[in-house]
Design an enzyme around this catalytic site. Structure first.
Site, short mmCIF file in Angstrom:
data_model
loop_
_atom_site.label_atom_id
_atom_site.label_comp_id
_atom_site.label_asym_id
_atom_site.label_seq_id
_atom_site.Cartn_x
_atom_site.Cartn_y
_atom_site.Cartn_z
N SER A 1 4.61 -6.24 9.74
CA SER A 1 5.81 -6.25 8.91
C SER A 1 6.84 -7.24 9.44
O SER A 1 6.98 -7.42 10.64
CB SER A 1 6.44 -4.85 8.85
OG SER A 1 7.59 -4.87 8.03
N LYS B 1 1.86 1.63 8.21
CA LYS B 1 2.44 0.50 7.49
C LYS B 1 2.70 0.84 6.03
O LYS B 1 3.70 0.43 5.44
CB LYS B 1 1.52 -0.72 7.59
CG LYS B 1 1.98 -1.95 6.79
CD LYS B 1 3.39 -2.40 7.19
CE LYS B 1 3.71 -3.82 6.74
NZ LYS B 1 3.47 -4.14 5.35
N GLU C 1 10.62 1.39 2.62
CA GLU C 1 11.27 0.13 2.21
C GLU C 1 11.61 0.17 0.72
O GLU C 1 12.70 -0.23 0.31
CB GLU C 1 10.33 -1.02 2.52
CG GLU C 1 10.83 -2.39 2.09
CD GLU C 1 9.77 -3.45 2.30
OE1 GLU C 1 9.54 -4.24 1.34
OE2 GLU C 1 9.15 -3.50 3.38
N HIS D 1 5.79 2.84 5.95
CA HIS D 1 6.89 1.90 6.17
C HIS D 1 7.28 1.24 4.85
O HIS D 1 8.47 1.16 4.50
CB HIS D 1 6.48 0.83 7.19
CG HIS D 1 7.37 -0.37 7.22
ND1 HIS D 1 7.29 -1.37 6.26
CD2 HIS D 1 8.36 -0.77 8.07
CE1 HIS D 1 8.19 -2.30 6.51
NE2 HIS D 1 8.84 -1.95 7.61
N ASN D 2 6.29 0.76 4.12
CA ASN D 2 6.57 0.08 2.86
C ASN D 2 7.14 1.02 1.81
O ASN D 2 7.98 0.64 1.01
CB ASN D 2 5.31 -0.60 2.33
CG ASN D 2 4.98 -1.88 3.08
OD1 ASN D 2 5.42 -2.07 4.21
ND2 ASN D 2 4.19 -2.74 2.48
#
Length: 481
Positions: free
Chosen positions: A129, A183, A190, A186-187
């Site tokens: 990232s 990940k 986001e 995380h996205n």
């Protein structure tokens, strides 16, 4: 040049910048792309003078590598990854390492790891990232997979990762699938952060009637507060940026948001794992709704909004907005970490939530000071079931709820949609309500489907009632919670 320490397959923005980052840290890189023109451009352009050897075939690339060979792919997720793996395996030897640094789905990564390991090699699925800038200057790295591969790739990953006060934003996540799962979450977070900020912007624009320059200054001031983060920082910059005619460029951008799938994957996984990821899911739906531009324009003519003038104190409401955004972020991260906690049990991952928060503090898109508090919360209690009940977050949320409610009620009265902010508040209110109306839900399910229910005075036993007097004693299976 000496034998290469690592090979990079895929020389688009991320692969090219990661190659340059690795080379700048003293490692030799073998760079390959399926498009020979791309390889040639890189070789005679940004790679010139660097410890990077351009390779025009996979065979040549593999020959350039020292053993154990480390091959990293930065290519489009899906079929291309499987295709490259099939082409690589005959060229590699046992204990060589294949790394997938793209945004692959974690279930694909689990499958690929099993397949590659069956051939005697190691497979690592790593979240990367930070976008273009992070790839070049220091990303956040979330590798997981064949544990024996970590000691080989660790020196490279730690060298190129972002650095926060001497601590590297790279850590081993766990067995196969763990890296790409983290990940993905995380996205998803986001997505939530971006939509929360967009809703606050919409409120300022439509209700408070602030200019873009005024809003830019507000976001820049907020970036000096608890909201200090990369996304708040760039929002201040974006709102101040002028088009060639002197007007704010952002007002010229079509209001239809794109997406590449990781937010949707996060939402789908939350349903599969029975985790209420309401805020992130609403962020995904907000992008979907934005894409219905023509329908929205037509509907707006059929249902014109009644003009409501804001007569309150603007400065006070701006502060309420800051507090609402801060509170909603806490609830969003609480949901994201809850999803990781539950999925870790499903897939037998030993996720370290304190370390995850730590490596997200730099390099990645959601980097913020706020992650220090999450890191500390899980450092104190690794078994924390929900971030909101940590003493620090409990104290913060308690002080923020009243202004949060004022923001939501004002938005509702003005007809301004706030799907993620509303979802955050509803999540909090639901999570903190001791008795919910699900008793009526269970009664209805038993009435029409004989699905049974538990009694509060006889827990552990399931009952079916003949509600109409015309039914029988036969019941369906007990309900699943």
């Amino acid at each position: 040049m000496h034998k290469a320490d690592i090979a990079m397959i895929g020389l688009a923005v991320m692969g090219e910048n990661l190659s340059l980052n690795i080379a700048s840290k003293g490692f030799n890189v073998a760079a390959y792309d399926i498009d020979q023109k791309t390889v040639n451009r890189f070789e005679h352009g940004r790679a010139k003078g660097q410890p990077i050897v351009a390779c025009y075939t996979l065979e040549d690339m593999v020959k350039q590598l020292k053993k154990p060979r480390i091959v990293m792919m930065m290519i489009r997720a899906g079929a291309p990854v499987d295709s490259v793996i099939e082409r690589l395996i005959p060229l590699l030897e046992p204990e060589d390492i294949i790394i997938d640094g793209g945004n692959s789905h974690y279930l694909d990564t689990i499958r690929r790891a099993a397949y590659v390991e069956s051939k005697g090699m190691f497979f690592v699925g790593s979240g990367v990232s930070g976008g273009e800038e992070g790839a070049l200057h220091g990303p956040s790295l979330m590798p997981g997979g064949s544990t024996k591969a970590w000691h080989s790739i660790q020196p490279i990953f730690e060298a190129i990762a972002a650095d926060v006060k001497g601590e590297k934003c790279a850590a081993w996540m766990g067995s196969s699938g763990a890296g790409h799962f983290v990940k993905m979450v995380h996205n998803g977070i986001e997505y939530g952060d971006i939509q929360l900020i967009a809703e606050v912007y919409h409120f300022m624009l439509e209700i408070l009637k602030l200019s873009h320059d005024e809003m830019s200054l507000i976001f820049k001031a907020w970036n000096q507060s608890e909201l200090d983060s990369y996304l708040i920082e760039i929002t201040g910059d974006i709102l101040a940026y002028k088009d060639h005619d002197g007007s704010p460029l952002v007002t010229k951008i079509l209001d239809t948001a794109g997406q590449k799938g990781t937010g949707k994957w996060t939402a789908i996984t939350s349903l599969e794992e029975n985790v209420p990821l309401t805020l992130i899911t609403e962020a995904v739906y907000a992008r979907i709704m934005s894409s219905k531009k023509d329908e929205r324009v037509h509907a707006s003519t059929l249902f014109p909004k009644e003009e409501v003038i804001f007569n309150g104190n603007k400065e006070e409401m701006i502060e309420n907005l800051r507090k609402a955004l801060y509170a909603a972020k806490m609830m969003s991260y609480a949901q994201g970490f809850d999803l990781m906690r539950v999925a870790a049990k499903t897939y037998a991952w030993d996720l370290n939530y304190s370390h995850i928060a730590k490596i997200w503090r730099g390099g990645c898109i959601i980097r913020s000071q706020f992650l220090n508090n999450i890191h500390e919360a899980y450092e104190k209690n690794s078994e924390l079931v929900n971030l909101m009940i940590d003493p620090f977050f409990k104290q913060q949320i308690t002080s923020l709820i009243t202004p949060f409610r004022k923001v939501i009620s004002t938005a509702v009265m003005h007809g301004i949609p706030m799907p993620t902010l509303s979802a955050a508040l509803n999540y909090f209110d639901t999570y903190t309500t001791a008795v919910l109306p699900a008793n009526l839900t269970q009664a209805q399910r038993d009435y029409f489907g004989a699905h049974t229910y538990e009694r509060i005075d006889k827990k552990g036993k399931f009952f079916h009632t003949d509600w109409t007097g015309r039914g029988g004693d036969t019941s369906s299976t007990t309900y699943n919670t």
